[in-house]
Write a protein that holds these residues in place. Structure first.
Motif, PDB file in Angstrom:
ATOM      1  N   GLY A 126     -57.411  -0.188  19.907  1.00  0.00           N
ATOM      2  CA  GLY A 126     -56.490   0.905  19.603  1.00  0.00           C
ATOM      3  C   GLY A 126     -55.391   0.472  18.652  1.00  0.00           C
ATOM      4  O   GLY A 126     -55.012   1.217  17.747  1.00  0.00           O
ATOM      5  N   ALA A 127     -54.890  -0.744  18.863  1.00  0.00           N
ATOM      6  CA  ALA A 127     -53.840  -1.269  17.981  1.00  0.00           C
ATOM      7  C   ALA A 127     -54.375  -1.434  16.563  1.00  0.00           C
ATOM      8  O   ALA A 127     -53.720  -1.040  15.595  1.00  0.00           O
ATOM      9  N   LEU A 128     -55.571  -1.996  16.446  1.00  0.00           N
ATOM     10  CA  LEU A 128     -56.158  -2.176  15.113  1.00  0.00           C
ATOM     11  C   LEU A 128     -56.399  -0.842  14.417  1.00  0.00           C
ATOM     12  O   LEU A 128     -56.165  -0.704  13.216  1.00  0.00           O
ATOM     13  N   LEU A 178     -47.569   5.578  13.191  1.00  0.00           N
ATOM     14  CA  LEU A 178     -48.773   4.769  13.417  1.00  0.00           C
ATOM     15  C   LEU A 178     -48.418   3.296  13.637  1.00  0.00           C
ATOM     16  O   LEU A 178     -49.030   2.622  14.472  1.00  0.00           O
ATOM     17  N   PHE A 179     -47.443   2.805  12.895  1.00  0.00           N
ATOM     18  CA  PHE A 179     -47.008   1.418  13.065  1.00  0.00           C
ATOM     19  C   PHE A 179     -46.504   1.191  14.491  1.00  0.00           C
ATOM     20  O   PHE A 179     -46.891   0.230  15.164  1.00  0.00           O
ATOM     21  N   ASN A 180     -45.654   2.078  14.966  1.00  0.00           N
ATOM     22  CA  ASN A 180     -45.128   1.939  16.324  1.00  0.00           C
ATOM     23  C   ASN A 180     -46.234   2.118  17.362  1.00  0.00           C
ATOM     24  O   ASN A 180     -46.246   1.431  18.381  1.00  0.00           O
ATOM     25  N   LEU A 181     -47.162   3.040  17.095  1.00  0.00           N
ATOM     26  CA  LEU A 181     -48.282   3.237  18.001  1.00  0.00           C
ATOM     27  C   LEU A 181     -49.115   1.956  18.099  1.00  0.00           C
ATOM     28  O   LEU A 181     -49.531   1.555  19.190  1.00  0.00           O
ATOM     29  N   GLY A 182     -49.337   1.297  16.969  1.00  0.00           N
ATOM     30  CA  GLY A 182     -50.068   0.032  16.974  1.00  0.00           C
ATOM     31  C   GLY A 182     -49.373  -1.015  17.829  1.00  0.00           C
ATOM     32  O   GLY A 182     -50.013  -1.720  18.615  1.00  0.00           O
ATOM     33  N   GLY A 183     -48.065  -1.122  17.696  1.00  0.00           N
ATOM     34  CA  GLY A 183     -47.310  -2.082  18.500  1.00  0.00           C
ATOM     35  C   GLY A 183     -47.370  -1.770  19.984  1.00  0.00           C
ATOM     36  O   GLY A 183     -47.529  -2.662  20.822  1.00  0.00           O
TER      37      GLY A 183
END
Length: 159
Positions: A117-119, A102-107
């Motif tokens: 989407g990032a939030l 999820l962290f990488n997806l946010g970035g």
């Protein structure tokens, strides 16, 4: 010194280079080779190594994560997103791996200017690890970037 959101792939690379749970020695060796090549910025070869590892271990979330990182450095955002989502789905029940997916997806979503989407991805990451300074920092930087020139006070603080 300002921290940047760009550190997403670097954080995952360091963590996942030590924790891959490969189903076979061949998969493990291909992943290790891919990680070395990724560190040397040999992204095409790293991609090929990760694909070879996935052939014998297709349900390994760490390999999906590594593949996502190669897509991300090549600015193939949709492919990176799919790889990170796959890593997340394959990680169900492993909160640490779910968090990094999820962290990488946010970035990745931030780089595509998909702030909502990032939030959402960062919120999911914080639900898993509420004390994550990296996630909180990335959210703060993203908000600061959104607010430039839009009613900021003279001292740089928003109202």
């Amino acid at each position: 010194m300002a921290r940047t959101i760009r550190s997403t792939a670097q954080i995952a690379l360091l963590l996942f280079s030590f924790s891959v749970s490969a189903a076979s020695l061949e998969s493990f060796m291909n992943n290790a080779s891919g990680l070395k090549r990724f560190e040397k910025k040999e992204y095409t070869q790293a991609y090929k190594d990760f694909l070879k590892a996935l052939e014998s271990d297709p349900l390994n979330p760490d390999l999906q994560m590594n593949l996502g990182m190669t897509f991300e450095v090549n600015e193939e955002w949709d492919k990176a997103e799919k790889a990170y989502l796959s890593a997340y789905e394959l990680s169900r029940g492993d909160k640490r791996r779910e968090f990094f997916a999820l962290f990488n997806l946010g970035g990745e979503k931030k780089k595509k200017s998909d702030v909502d989407g990032a939030l959402q991805a960062y919120k999911g990451a914080l639900d898993l690890e509420p004390e994550s300074l990296e996630t909180k920092t990335n959210i703060k930087l993203m908000w600061q970037g959104q607010g430039k020139g839009k009613g900021d006070s003279k001292d740089g603080k928003d109202g």
